[in-house]
Design a protein around this motif. Structure first.
Motif, PDB file in Angstrom:
ATOM      1  N   HIS A  59       0.802  -1.191   0.046  1.00  0.00           N
ATOM      2  CA  HIS A  59      -0.175   0.063  -0.051  1.00  0.00           C
ATOM      3  C   HIS A  59       0.915   1.306  -0.045  1.00  0.00           C
ATOM      4  CE1 HIS A  59      -3.847   2.218   0.865  1.00  0.00           C
ATOM      5  NE2 HIS A  59      -2.937   3.137   1.602  1.00  0.00           N
ATOM      6  N   ASP A  60       1.957   1.439   0.748  1.00  0.00           N
ATOM      7  CA  ASP A  60       2.626   2.549   1.068  1.00  0.00           C
ATOM      8  C   ASP A  60       3.587   2.740  -0.207  1.00  0.00           C
ATOM      9  OD1 ASP A  60       1.628   3.100   3.205  1.00  0.00           O
ATOM     10  OD2 ASP A  60       3.086   2.372   4.526  1.00  0.00           O
ATOM     11  N   ARG A  62       2.514   1.725  -3.329  1.00  0.00           N
ATOM     12  CA  ARG A  62       1.752   2.452  -4.213  1.00  0.00           C
ATOM     13  C   ARG A  62       1.612   3.787  -4.401  1.00  0.00           C
ATOM     14  NH1 ARG A  62      -2.187  -1.110  -6.737  1.00  0.00           N
ATOM     15  NH2 ARG A  62      -3.482   0.704  -6.758  1.00  0.00           N
ATOM     16  N   HIS A  63       1.401   4.470  -2.888  1.00  0.00           N
ATOM     17  CA  HIS A  63       1.465   5.887  -2.916  1.00  0.00           C
ATOM     18  C   HIS A  63       2.653   6.549  -3.230  1.00  0.00           C
ATOM     19  CE1 HIS A  63      -2.386   6.175  -1.369  1.00  0.00           C
ATOM     20  NE2 HIS A  63      -2.124   5.052  -0.229  1.00  0.00           N
ATOM     21  N   PRO A  68      -2.873   5.166  -7.758  1.00  0.00           N
ATOM     22  CA  PRO A  68      -4.024   5.715  -7.311  1.00  0.00           C
ATOM     23  C   PRO A  68      -4.571   4.279  -6.540  1.00  0.00           C
ATOM     24  CG  PRO A  68      -4.534   5.575  -9.238  1.00  0.00           C
ATOM     25  CD  PRO A  68      -3.062   5.527  -9.415  1.00  0.00           C
ATOM     26  N   CYS A  69      -5.196   4.445  -5.349  1.00  0.00           N
ATOM     27  CA  CYS A  69      -5.621   3.084  -4.790  1.00  0.00           C
ATOM     28  C   CYS A  69      -7.110   3.370  -3.968  1.00  0.00           C
ATOM     29  CB  CYS A  69      -4.819   2.278  -4.043  1.00  0.00           C
ATOM     30  SG  CYS A  69      -3.991   2.950  -2.687  1.00  0.00           S
TER      31      CYS A  69
END
Length: 70
Positions: A59-60, A62-63, A68-69
């Motif tokens: 998740h981190d 991706r940012h 975008p998530c």
């Protein structure tokens, strides 16, 4: 005392055969594509694994990479 000229001290760099580099370059490229897939596309319709475990694990990342998530 002997005098050394610059041409006798500096040797040209050794050539690396393409046959030795190519397998490692292909392996690194496949690992990069796999990492980008898991960070960027492992959710929704393109998901290989069910659930959101992979998404939450990266998740981190991706940012950080601008995917975008939510």
């Amino acid at each position: 005392m002997s005098t050394l000229s610059p041409s006798s001290v500096v040797s040209p760099p050794a050539a690396i055969p393409l046959g030795e580099v190519l397998p490692w370059a292909i392996f690194a490229g496949l690992m990069l594509v796999l990492a980008v897939y898991f960070v960027g596309a492992e959710e929704g319709a393109t998901s290989i694994f069910s659930g959101s475990y992979v998404h939450e694990f990266v998740h981190d990342g991706r940012h950080l990479l601008g995917f975008p998530c939510h």
